[in-house]
Design a protein around this motif. Sequence first.
Motif, PDB file in Angstrom:
ATOM      1  N   ALA A   1       0.511   0.427  -2.936  1.00  0.00           N
ATOM      2  CA  ALA A   1       1.344   0.825  -4.081  1.00  0.00           C
ATOM      3  C   ALA A   1       0.856   0.156  -5.362  1.00  0.00           C
ATOM      4  CB  ALA A   1       2.801   0.467  -3.811  1.00  0.00           C
ATOM      5  N   ALA A   2       0.487  -1.119  -5.259  1.00  0.00           N
ATOM      6  CA  ALA A   2       0.007  -1.854  -6.433  1.00  0.00           C
ATOM      7  C   ALA A   2      -1.333  -1.308  -6.926  1.00  0.00           C
ATOM      8  CB  ALA A   2      -0.115  -3.341  -6.101  1.00  0.00           C
ATOM      9  N   TYR A   3      -2.237  -1.021  -5.998  1.00  0.00           N
ATOM     10  CA  TYR A   3      -3.549  -0.492  -6.398  1.00  0.00           C
ATOM     11  C   TYR A   3      -3.444   0.944  -6.918  1.00  0.00           C
ATOM     12  CZ  TYR A   3      -5.989  -4.570  -4.589  1.00  0.00           C
ATOM     13  OH  TYR A   3      -6.455  -5.847  -4.382  1.00  0.00           O
TER      14      TYR A   3
ATOM     15  N   PHE B   1      -7.626   1.865  11.513  1.00  0.00           N
ATOM     16  CA  PHE B   1      -9.040   1.475  11.363  1.00  0.00           C
ATOM     17  C   PHE B   1      -9.840   2.573  10.660  1.00  0.00           C
ATOM     18  CE2 PHE B   1     -13.396   1.457  13.130  1.00  0.00           C
ATOM     19  CZ  PHE B   1     -13.824   0.239  12.610  1.00  0.00           C
ATOM     20  N   VAL B   2      -9.682   3.811  11.094  1.00  0.00           N
ATOM     21  CA  VAL B   2     -10.402   4.933  10.482  1.00  0.00           C
ATOM     22  C   VAL B   2      -9.999   5.093   9.016  1.00  0.00           C
ATOM     23  CG1 VAL B   2     -10.714   7.439  10.520  1.00  0.00           C
ATOM     24  CG2 VAL B   2     -10.747   6.151  12.661  1.00  0.00           C
ATOM     25  N   TYR B   3      -8.714   4.922   8.749  1.00  0.00           N
ATOM     26  CA  TYR B   3      -8.222   5.014   7.367  1.00  0.00           C
ATOM     27  C   TYR B   3      -8.888   3.971   6.483  1.00  0.00           C
ATOM     28  CZ  TYR B   3      -5.027   4.453   3.412  1.00  0.00           C
ATOM     29  OH  TYR B   3      -4.493   4.319   2.149  1.00  0.00           O
ATOM     30  N   SER B   4      -9.039   2.766   7.005  1.00  0.00           N
ATOM     31  CA  SER B   4      -9.664   1.690   6.215  1.00  0.00           C
ATOM     32  C   SER B   4     -11.111   2.031   5.861  1.00  0.00           C
ATOM     33  CB  SER B   4      -9.605   0.366   6.985  1.00  0.00           C
ATOM     34  OG  SER B   4     -10.545   0.337   8.047  1.00  0.00           O
ATOM     35  N   LEU B   5     -11.775   2.776   6.726  1.00  0.00           N
ATOM     36  CA  LEU B   5     -13.163   3.156   6.472  1.00  0.00           C
ATOM     37  C   LEU B   5     -13.274   4.241   5.399  1.00  0.00           C
ATOM     38  CD1 LEU B   5     -14.601   3.254  10.116  1.00  0.00           C
ATOM     39  CD2 LEU B   5     -14.623   1.354   8.492  1.00  0.00           C
ATOM     40  N   GLY B   6     -12.231   5.049   5.257  1.00  0.00           N
ATOM     41  CA  GLY B   6     -12.272   6.139   4.288  1.00  0.00           C
ATOM     42  C   GLY B   6     -11.599   5.833   2.960  1.00  0.00           C
TER      43      GLY B   6
ATOM     44  N   GLN C   1     -12.041  -4.484  -2.909  1.00  0.00           N
ATOM     45  CA  GLN C   1     -12.974  -4.771  -1.812  1.00  0.00           C
ATOM     46  C   GLN C   1     -12.393  -5.735  -0.781  1.00  0.00           C
ATOM     47  OE1 GLN C   1     -15.903  -3.275  -1.168  1.00  0.00           O
ATOM     48  NE2 GLN C   1     -15.565  -1.973  -2.941  1.00  0.00           N
ATOM     49  N   ASP C   2     -11.797  -6.833  -1.241  1.00  0.00           N
ATOM     50  CA  ASP C   2     -11.239  -7.819  -0.301  1.00  0.00           C
ATOM     51  C   ASP C   2     -10.103  -7.212   0.521  1.00  0.00           C
ATOM     52  OD1 ASP C   2     -13.021  -9.762  -1.083  1.00  0.00           O
ATOM     53  OD2 ASP C   2     -11.636 -10.722  -2.489  1.00  0.00           O
ATOM     54  N   PHE C   3      -9.250  -6.445  -0.154  1.00  0.00           N
ATOM     55  CA  PHE C   3      -8.151  -5.798   0.555  1.00  0.00           C
ATOM     56  C   PHE C   3      -8.680  -4.820   1.599  1.00  0.00           C
ATOM     57  CE2 PHE C   3      -5.593  -1.820   0.669  1.00  0.00           C
ATOM     58  CZ  PHE C   3      -4.539  -2.297   1.438  1.00  0.00           C
ATOM     59  N   ASN C   4      -9.697  -4.054   1.211  1.00  0.00           N
ATOM     60  CA  ASN C   4     -10.254  -3.062   2.135  1.00  0.00           C
ATOM     61  C   ASN C   4     -10.875  -3.728   3.367  1.00  0.00           C
ATOM     62  OD1 ASN C   4     -12.901  -0.677   2.287  1.00  0.00           O
ATOM     63  ND2 ASN C   4     -10.801  -0.330   2.878  1.00  0.00           N
ATOM     64  N   ARG C   5     -11.584  -4.839   3.152  1.00  0.00           N
ATOM     65  CA  ARG C   5     -12.163  -5.567   4.295  1.00  0.00           C
ATOM     66  C   ARG C   5     -11.064  -6.121   5.202  1.00  0.00           C
ATOM     67  NH1 ARG C   5     -16.411  -6.886   0.534  1.00  0.00           N
ATOM     68  NH2 ARG C   5     -15.173  -8.574  -0.358  1.00  0.00           N
ATOM     69  N   ALA C   6     -10.007  -6.656   4.572  1.00  0.00           N
ATOM     70  CA  ALA C   6      -8.887  -7.190   5.357  1.00  0.00           C
ATOM     71  C   ALA C   6      -8.184  -6.081   6.127  1.00  0.00           C
ATOM     72  CB  ALA C   6      -7.901  -7.906   4.433  1.00  0.00           C
ATOM     73  N   LEU C   7      -8.092  -4.903   5.515  1.00  0.00           N
ATOM     74  CA  LEU C   7      -7.462  -3.765   6.181  1.00  0.00           C
ATOM     75  C   LEU C   7      -8.274  -3.321   7.400  1.00  0.00           C
ATOM     76  CD1 LEU C   7      -5.140  -1.714   6.100  1.00  0.00           C
ATOM     77  CD2 LEU C   7      -6.555  -0.279   4.623  1.00  0.00           C
TER      78      LEU C   7
END
Length: 199
Positions: A121-123, A24-29, A63-69
């Motif tokens: 990896a893709a990003y 969760f913390v990783y997704s925020l950073g 953005q979508d990936f980050n929100r999903a993460l």
Amino acid sequence: MYKAQMKFQKIVCYVALIASALVFVYSLGLMTDLYDSLYQMMPDPADASSDYVEGARIFYDMQDFNRALTRAGIILILLAVFILIMNTHIRRRYYAGNYVAACLFTAAGIGFSIWALKNLAAYKEQFLTTIDFEMLAFWAEIWNSTYTESTFWFDIGKAVFGILLISVCLIVVNMIWKISVTKAEKNLIDQGKGARVNG
């Protein structure tokens, strides 16, 4: 052996919670460097031709990936809390709820890890191959903004999800150990009953 297993299960359950919170913390950073260096390079997000730096749109692409993460991190935390609610960390004998909680966390941990690592990896590849770093450096110097070619946030994801997968493995090992210890205890009890009957 039983005391060692009881101590191990408590540690394992808290490691699962910590690993989930780490996701969760990783997704925020994750988007920190991209925001600092690329956000102002796109004056009109709807018009790619207005971009000052080619490839800067990765900030929006992610953005979508980050929100999903972030949602995945929350789900993992809830599943780890569910493990604790079921008293999996202190229960002497496991019941169906304990195994269900552990299996749900295991499935989610493996699934989210594969999905996240594949996307990261893709990003990372997109970041390295599509951004015009020469132009980014040019505009960063003019505007006194952040310039970076660092892939730190992509790379550290391997460590974050490696920790999550380790916690998943520990949960599985704990379940197997608990089953083994429980069977051994049952056999001892049955042997004791048999000895009393025969005596």
